[in-house]
Scaffold this active site. Structure first.
Site, PDB file in Angstrom:
ATOM      1  N   HIS A  98       1.125  -0.913   0.178  1.00  0.00           N
ATOM      2  CA  HIS A  98       0.396   0.545   0.096  1.00  0.00           C
ATOM      3  C   HIS A  98       0.864   1.435   0.255  1.00  0.00           C
ATOM      4  O   HIS A  98       0.124   2.215  -0.382  1.00  0.00           O
ATOM      5  CB  HIS A  98      -0.828   0.267   1.177  1.00  0.00           C
ATOM      6  CG  HIS A  98      -1.930  -0.921   0.881  1.00  0.00           C
ATOM      7  ND1 HIS A  98      -2.541  -1.296   0.533  1.00  0.00           N
ATOM      8  CD2 HIS A  98      -1.746  -2.393   2.096  1.00  0.00           C
ATOM      9  CE1 HIS A  98      -3.459  -2.376   0.794  1.00  0.00           C
ATOM     10  NE2 HIS A  98      -2.941  -2.931   1.668  1.00  0.00           N
ATOM     11  N   THR A  99       2.173   1.232   0.231  1.00  0.00           N
ATOM     12  CA  THR A  99       3.062   2.346   0.978  1.00  0.00           C
ATOM     13  C   THR A  99       3.888   2.770  -1.003  1.00  0.00           C
ATOM     14  O   THR A  99       3.667   3.746  -0.773  1.00  0.00           O
ATOM     15  CB  THR A  99       4.310   2.163   1.188  1.00  0.00           C
ATOM     16  OG1 THR A  99       5.407   0.393   0.508  1.00  0.00           O
ATOM     17  CG2 THR A  99       3.423   1.948   2.760  1.00  0.00           C
ATOM     18  N   GLN A 100       2.755   2.419  -2.037  1.00  0.00           N
ATOM     19  CA  GLN A 100       3.268   2.351  -3.015  1.00  0.00           C
ATOM     20  C   GLN A 100       2.637   3.548  -3.942  1.00  0.00           C
ATOM     21  O   GLN A 100       2.675   3.691  -5.078  1.00  0.00           O
ATOM     22  CB  GLN A 100       3.668   1.354  -4.088  1.00  0.00           C
ATOM     23  CG  GLN A 100       4.657   0.425  -3.619  1.00  0.00           C
ATOM     24  CD  GLN A 100       6.521   1.159  -3.537  1.00  0.00           C
ATOM     25  OE1 GLN A 100       6.521   1.631  -4.067  1.00  0.00           O
ATOM     26  NE2 GLN A 100       7.005   0.790  -2.210  1.00  0.00           N
TER      27      GLN A 100
END
Length: 260
Positions: free
Chosen positions: A32-34
């Protein structure tokens, strides 16, 4: 009827056969951090004869929604350094609160009279960004590090790919397109820094913030501004773009309900 979201828009199994969901199977974890969600826009900085002026607006946008209007994206680090961050706000908070605060506490704990200079902090951040990029898990930020280092003003940039460079006038985000030309009118090269006064630098930065408020849909009229000199760091968190009203639109033909 199947009300599950993953079934919306799919062909009916009884007509077209069972839906093949094999492409959804993966052994990798969800990343999800991308995908940055809450982001900040431009940071603008300019050297002058005696220091550096840096500014960033206080808006954090949730996509295209102007969600948070009091997020300061400038952080003083040490005695004579300010770090400005554009991009993902959560990554910025990780850099500011987790890494930089720990770095300063560890350095000051020795109490030996030594303080980290702007070039030290800049090299540290550039290595962190490059290391995260090599892990294919980058910190989605572009950083400007401004400060007073070794008797002269310091200003440099580092981005999520680990790209680093220095210049007398820098900006991130949309400011790289709109603000940098305005800054280079005043400071075309390093040699011109000696002729720029503090008042001229502040006025130029204020003009850039006003232009960005008009032209960048993710910006705000309220911004934070810091002035770093050889003595200390002066900061103001509640600056506002001058002459930023939209009254000029009333004179444009076809605007609102006016009769042409």
């Amino acid at each position: 009827m199947n009300h599950l979201p993953e079934a919306w828009g799919r062909p009916r199994n009884d007509v077209y056969g069972t839906y093949d969901a094999s492409y959804l199977q993966s052994s990798m974890p969800n990343q999800h951090t991308q995908s940055p969600i809450v982001t900040g826009t431009s940071v603008v900085a300019l050297k002058f004869n005696g220091g550096v002026v840096i500014a960033a607006d206080n808006l954090a946008s949730y996509g295209s929604l102007a969600r948070f209007t009091n997020v300061e994206r400038l952080k003083q680090v040490g005695t004579h350094t300010v770090v400005g961050a554009g991009g993902d706000i959560s990554d910025m908070q990780y850099l500011h609160e987790k890494l930089l605060d720990s770095l300063i506490i560890k350095e000051e704990y020795q109490n030996d009279g030594h303080h980290l200079r702007a070039s030290h902090i800049y090299r540290y951040l550039s290595k962190v960004l490059y290391q995260r990029r090599c892990k294919f898990d980058p910190l989605w930020n572009t950083l400007l590090v401004a400060g007073w280092d070794d008797g002269k003003p310091f200003l440099a940039s580092a981005d999520l790919l680990g790209t680093t460079f220095s210049a007398p006038a820098l900006a991130t985000g949309f400011g790289a397109h709109l603000a940098v030309p305005l800054l280079r009118r005043v400071c075309p090269d390093e040699a011109a820094v000696e002729n720029i006064t503090r008042e001229q630098a502040v006025d130029t930065i204020e003009e850039c913030m006003k232009v960005l408020f008009y032209r960048d849909a993710r910006s705000l009229s309220k911004y934070s501004l810091a002035i770093i000199t050889g003595k200390d760091v002066e900061g103001a968190a509640e600056c506002e773009a001058k002459n930023q009203s939209w009254k000029f639109a009333e004179g444009i033909r076809g605007y609102g309900t006016q009769v042409v």
